[in-house]
Design a protein around this motif. Structure first.
Motif, PDB file in Angstrom:
ATOM      1  N   THR A  67       0.863  -1.179   0.000  1.00 53.13           N
ATOM      2  CA  THR A  67       0.000   0.000   0.000  1.00 53.13           C
ATOM      3  C   THR A  67       0.900   1.230   0.000  1.00 53.13           C
ATOM      4  O   THR A  67       1.184   1.806   1.060  1.00 53.13           O
ATOM      5  CB  THR A  67      -0.921   0.012   1.245  1.00 53.13           C
ATOM      6  OG1 THR A  67      -1.591  -1.244   1.325  1.00 53.13           O
ATOM      7  CG2 THR A  67      -1.953   1.126   1.156  1.00 53.13           C
ATOM      8  N   PRO A  68       1.383   1.631  -1.191  1.00 50.19           N
ATOM      9  CA  PRO A  68       2.320   2.759  -1.237  1.00 50.19           C
ATOM     10  C   PRO A  68       1.667   4.082  -0.835  1.00 50.19           C
ATOM     11  O   PRO A  68       0.492   4.316  -1.121  1.00 50.19           O
ATOM     12  CB  PRO A  68       2.762   2.792  -2.701  1.00 50.19           C
ATOM     13  CG  PRO A  68       1.666   2.131  -3.454  1.00 50.19           C
ATOM     14  CD  PRO A  68       1.070   1.115  -2.517  1.00 50.19           C
ATOM     15  N   ASP A  69       2.451   4.917  -0.168  1.00 50.41           N
ATOM     16  CA  ASP A  69       2.026   6.292   0.095  1.00 50.41           C
ATOM     17  C   ASP A  69       2.151   7.099  -1.186  1.00 50.41           C
ATOM     18  O   ASP A  69       1.412   8.052  -1.405  1.00 50.41           O
ATOM     19  CB  ASP A  69       2.918   6.934   1.173  1.00 50.41           C
ATOM     20  CG  ASP A  69       2.872   6.166   2.483  1.00 50.41           C
ATOM     21  OD1 ASP A  69       1.764   5.985   3.014  1.00 50.41           O
ATOM     22  OD2 ASP A  69       3.938   5.737   2.949  1.00 50.41           O
ATOM     23  N   ILE A  70       3.130   6.714  -2.006  1.00 55.27           N
ATOM     24  CA  ILE A  70       3.424   7.448  -3.238  1.00 55.27           C
ATOM     25  C   ILE A  70       3.628   6.456  -4.375  1.00 55.27           C
ATOM     26  O   ILE A  70       4.408   5.501  -4.234  1.00 55.27           O
ATOM     27  CB  ILE A  70       4.688   8.316  -3.071  1.00 55.27           C
ATOM     28  CG1 ILE A  70       4.485   9.312  -1.933  1.00 55.27           C
ATOM     29  CG2 ILE A  70       5.034   9.035  -4.382  1.00 55.27           C
ATOM     30  CD1 ILE A  70       5.760   9.956  -1.430  1.00 55.27           C
ATOM     31  N   LEU A  71       2.944   6.695  -5.486  1.00 50.30           N
ATOM     32  CA  LEU A  71       3.125   5.912  -6.697  1.00 50.30           C
ATOM     33  C   LEU A  71       3.694   6.822  -7.778  1.00 50.30           C
ATOM     34  O   LEU A  71       3.148   7.890  -8.033  1.00 50.30           O
ATOM     35  CB  LEU A  71       1.785   5.335  -7.185  1.00 50.30           C
ATOM     36  CG  LEU A  71       1.779   4.699  -8.585  1.00 50.30           C
ATOM     37  CD1 LEU A  71       2.683   3.467  -8.631  1.00 50.30           C
ATOM     38  CD2 LEU A  71       0.353   4.350  -9.005  1.00 50.30           C
ATOM     39  N   ILE A  72       4.799   6.404  -8.376  1.00 50.26           N
ATOM     40  CA  ILE A  72       5.339   7.082  -9.552  1.00 50.26           C
ATOM     41  C   ILE A  72       5.040   6.140 -10.717  1.00 50.26           C
ATOM     42  O   ILE A  72       5.611   5.045 -10.788  1.00 50.26           O
ATOM     43  CB  ILE A  72       6.862   7.344  -9.455  1.00 50.26           C
ATOM     44  CG1 ILE A  72       7.287   8.433  -8.478  1.00 50.26           C
ATOM     45  CG2 ILE A  72       7.379   7.837 -10.805  1.00 50.26           C
ATOM     46  CD1 ILE A  72       6.794   8.503  -7.175  1.00 50.26           C
ATOM     47  N   ALA A  73       4.115   6.540 -11.585  1.00 48.70           N
ATOM     48  CA  ALA A  73       3.693   5.702 -12.713  1.00 48.70           C
ATOM     49  C   ALA A  73       4.184   6.333 -14.008  1.00 48.70           C
ATOM     50  O   ALA A  73       3.813   7.460 -14.338  1.00 48.70           O
ATOM     51  CB  ALA A  73       2.173   5.563 -12.730  1.00 48.70           C
ATOM     52  N   MET A  74       5.015   5.579 -14.733  1.00 48.50           N
ATOM     53  CA  MET A  74       5.582   6.112 -15.970  1.00 48.50           C
ATOM     54  C   MET A  74       4.887   5.600 -17.225  1.00 48.50           C
ATOM     55  O   MET A  74       5.245   5.992 -18.324  1.00 48.50           O
ATOM     56  CB  MET A  74       7.082   5.827 -16.026  1.00 48.50           C
ATOM     57  CG  MET A  74       7.838   6.634 -14.987  1.00 48.50           C
ATOM     58  SD  MET A  74       9.616   6.667 -15.253  1.00 48.50           S
ATOM     59  CE  MET A  74       9.755   7.612 -16.767  1.00 48.50           C
ATOM     60  N   ASN A  75       3.889   4.709 -17.056  1.00 50.92           N
ATOM     61  CA  ASN A  75       3.121   4.254 -18.210  1.00 50.92           C
ATOM     62  C   ASN A  75       1.710   3.848 -17.766  1.00 50.92           C
ATOM     63  O   ASN A  75       1.446   3.691 -16.570  1.00 50.92           O
ATOM     64  CB  ASN A  75       3.835   3.116 -18.939  1.00 50.92           C
ATOM     65  CG  ASN A  75       4.011   1.867 -18.091  1.00 50.92           C
ATOM     66  OD1 ASN A  75       3.470   1.746 -17.000  1.00 50.92           O
ATOM     67  ND2 ASN A  75       4.778   0.921 -18.592  1.00 50.92           N
ATOM     68  N   LEU A  76       0.821   3.676 -18.740  1.00 54.43           N
ATOM     69  CA  LEU A  76      -0.574   3.345 -18.440  1.00 54.43           C
ATOM     70  C   LEU A  76      -0.734   1.996 -17.739  1.00 54.43           C
ATOM     71  O   LEU A  76      -1.486   1.919 -16.758  1.00 54.43           O
ATOM     72  CB  LEU A  76      -1.417   3.408 -19.721  1.00 54.43           C
ATOM     73  CG  LEU A  76      -2.908   3.127 -19.542  1.00 54.43           C
ATOM     74  CD1 LEU A  76      -3.543   4.101 -18.552  1.00 54.43           C
ATOM     75  CD2 LEU A  76      -3.623   3.176 -20.889  1.00 54.43           C
ATOM     76  N   PRO A  77      -0.043   0.923 -18.175  1.00 54.11           N
ATOM     77  CA  PRO A  77      -0.202  -0.342 -17.446  1.00 54.11           C
ATOM     78  C   PRO A  77       0.147  -0.220 -15.957  1.00 54.11           C
ATOM     79  O   PRO A  77      -0.477  -0.858 -15.119  1.00 54.11           O
ATOM     80  CB  PRO A  77       0.756  -1.301 -18.162  1.00 54.11           C
ATOM     81  CG  PRO A  77       0.878  -0.749 -19.545  1.00 54.11           C
ATOM     82  CD  PRO A  77       0.795   0.751 -19.377  1.00 54.11           C
ATOM     83  N   SER A  78       1.120   0.621 -15.629  1.00 55.04           N
ATOM     84  CA  SER A  78       1.504   0.821 -14.226  1.00 55.04           C
ATOM     85  C   SER A  78       0.403   1.533 -13.451  1.00 55.04           C
ATOM     86  O   SER A  78       0.074   1.145 -12.331  1.00 55.04           O
ATOM     87  CB  SER A  78       2.798   1.619 -14.141  1.00 55.04           C
ATOM     88  OG  SER A  78       3.840   0.910 -14.740  1.00 55.04           O
ATOM     89  N   LEU A  79      -0.165   2.563 -14.044  1.00 53.88           N
ATOM     90  CA  LEU A  79      -1.257   3.279 -13.374  1.00 53.88           C
ATOM     91  C   LEU A  79      -2.453   2.346 -13.200  1.00 53.88           C
ATOM     92  O   LEU A  79      -3.046   2.284 -12.118  1.00 53.88           O
ATOM     93  CB  LEU A  79      -1.656   4.534 -14.156  1.00 53.88           C
ATOM     94  CG  LEU A  79      -2.744   5.382 -13.503  1.00 53.88           C
ATOM     95  CD1 LEU A  79      -2.284   5.931 -12.154  1.00 53.88           C
ATOM     96  CD2 LEU A  79      -3.157   6.529 -14.423  1.00 53.88           C
ATOM     97  N   ASP A  80      -2.782   1.606 -14.255  1.00 57.33           N
ATOM     98  CA  ASP A  80      -3.907   0.667 -14.180  1.00 57.33           C
ATOM     99  C   ASP A  80      -3.694  -0.359 -13.078  1.00 57.33           C
ATOM    100  O   ASP A  80      -4.611  -0.691 -12.332  1.00 57.33           O
ATOM    101  CB  ASP A  80      -4.096  -0.063 -15.519  1.00 57.33           C
ATOM    102  CG  ASP A  80      -4.645   0.847 -16.621  1.00 57.33           C
ATOM    103  OD1 ASP A  80      -5.174   1.941 -16.314  1.00 57.33           O
ATOM    104  OD2 ASP A  80      -4.531   0.446 -17.796  1.00 57.33           O
TER     105      ASP A  80
END
Length: 177
Positions: A67-80
């Motif tokens: 359960t991250p406090d912070i997500l760094i998403a560099m592409n759509l599959p990661s955000l999804d």
């Protein structure tokens, strides 16, 4: 006690592990307890790669970030894949050059930074990761020139020492965005 759990995710080759290692070394430079858990395997060859980092005032019991406090998403599959796992009240920093959709949740802070485009426009096409790291440090109010430089010197090999200034510049672009 202050503990931050971060998850970096993107395509293999985007510098996900480098960005995570930088944050871990920055934590060490700031005399924090850290954990850095990279994801190796087929992800490194173009699939989704991820890296978990924990920076804390106390010893870190487990390197797993579920359960991250912070997500760094560099592409759509990661955000999804990881959007719903971010802690309520957490933060999502995403590369809006590569992610066209908006974050669905309204209980997290969202920063859409066109990092890939900014990197390309500034002649540093491989440093979108560090632009997002610069934004992260700015939002955490943790952008200290001294500790940034010390951490960069740890993660940039002697053979690539010429990359120090351009990495600093990329982070500054992110911090100012």
């Amino acid at each position: 006690m202050s503990t931050k759990q971060l998850l970096f995710s993107g395509f293999g080759g985007q510098g996900i592990l480098f960005a995570g290692k930088f944050i871990a070394y920055k934590g060490l430079t700031d005399e924090k307890q850290v954990s850095w858990l990279p994801s190796y395997g087929p992800e490194m060859r173009g699939g989704t790669a991820s890296c978990s980092v924990i920076v804390s005032d106390e010893p870190v019991g487990s390197p797993i970030v579920s359960t991250p406090d912070i997500l760094i998403a560099m592409n759509l599959p990661s955000l999804d894949k990881y959007e719903n796992s971010v802690a309520k009240g957490g933060m999502i920093i995403m590369d809006s050059s590569l992610i066209e959709r908006k974050v669905v949740r309204d209980d997290v802070k969202v920063f859409a930074v066109p990092a890939t485009q900014l990197a390309s426009d500034n002649g540093m096409p491989t440093l979108a990761n560090m632009i997002l790291v610069g934004k992260l440090l700015k939002e955490l109010d943790d952008f200290s020139e001294e500790s940034v430089t010390a951490a960069l010197k740890k993660v940039i090999s002697a053979k690539r020492a010429d990359m120090l200034d351009i990495n600093r510049k990329a982070m500054q672009i992110g911090a100012e965005y």
